[in-house]
Structures are given as C-alpha cells and as structure tokens.
Design a protein around this motif. Structure first.
Motif, short mmCIF file in Angstrom:
data_model
loop_
_atom_site.label_atom_id
_atom_site.label_comp_id
_atom_site.label_asym_id
_atom_site.label_seq_id
_atom_site.Cartn_x
_atom_site.Cartn_y
_atom_site.Cartn_z
N THR A 216 0.84 -1.21 0.00
CA THR A 216 0.00 0.00 0.00
C THR A 216 0.87 1.25 0.00
N VAL A 217 0.24 2.40 -0.24
CA VAL A 217 0.98 3.67 -0.19
C VAL A 217 1.47 3.98 1.22
N GLU B 89 -4.84 10.30 -2.27
CA GLU B 89 -3.98 9.34 -1.58
C GLU B 89 -4.80 8.53 -0.58
N GLN C 148 -7.03 6.12 -2.42
CA GLN C 148 -6.21 5.03 -2.96
C GLN C 148 -5.85 4.05 -1.85
#
Length: 132
Positions: free
Chosen positions: A24-25, A78, A81
């Motif tokens: 994941t980010v 973000e 996401q």
C-alpha cells in the motif's frame, strides 16, 4: 457455560501482517498503537467488536474490526487510494492459518472524512469477520 472465544489479538496480528506486506501507499507504516510523530500516510488498527457465537456443538465469534487510514495529501486521492488498497487486501481474504478457522472476512462499510484539525484526512473501514 463456556467462555467467549476472543481471537481479536490474533486478528490484529493477521491484519497487520497482510497490510505491511501488501504494497500500500502506507508501506510498512501499519500501527497499533500509533507512535508519536508517525509519518503520513499510515494505517492504524482501531476498535474491535466481538460477538460470541455458540450454536449446539459449535463455538466461534463474529468480529467487526475497524481499520483507519490517515493522510495529509490535500487532494484526498492518496486517502482514497489507500482505502481501496486496504479493501483489496482484506475483503474476502483467506486469513485462516490452522490456528483459527475464518469463514468470512469482508468489508462492511467505508467512511472517508475530514479530520477536525483541518490538515488530516481519515478513512474508517470496518471489516466483518466470522470464525469457527
């Protein structure tokens, strides 16, 4: 009468492991609890509700696990996401490991919010888990 079957600690460990290795980010910034000065974006494991399930010879539990995502990216993309990535990793995930049998792990609801500080954006994703 038998005691409640509470595997919430086990579930936390499984969720953290899947999220840390999930790309994941938030990368490896998956916390419980969140350390002071944590870098954004990050994920934290929140509240867990445990509902005992006892039927004749079966004993298990129903869980509602809240996973929080945090971001300070002004576009909010973000955060969305990250919420999508968390859902992809945990929704319908096979998290059984031989110690605990999980029948279902699915997203129950997702909520995206502005934090009162005016700088932070927050998602709360609740997962519904049924165990034997």
């Amino acid at each position: 009468m038998s005691a409640i079957v509470d595997q919430s600690g086990w579930l936390q460990t499984r969720f953290v492991g899947l999220l840390k290795n999930g790309g994941t980010v938030a990368a490896a910034r998956i916390y419980c609890p969140v350390p002071p000065g944590a870098q954004f974006p990050y994920v934290s494991i929140g509240d867990v509700q445990v509902i005992n399930q006892r039927f004749e010879c079966l004993q298990g539990a129903e869980y509602f696990v809240t996973v929080h995502a945090w971001s300070r990216d002004r576009s909010k993309l973000e955060l969305r996401q990250l919420g999508k990535q968390i859902t992809a990793l945990l929704d319908d995930a096979d998290i059984s490991d031989g110690e605990v049998s999980v029948n279902t792990c699915e997203i129950d609801n997702s909520q995206y919010m502005d934090d009162p500080d005016g700088n932070t954006f927050h998602a709360a994703l609740t997962f519904h888990v049924l165990t034997d």
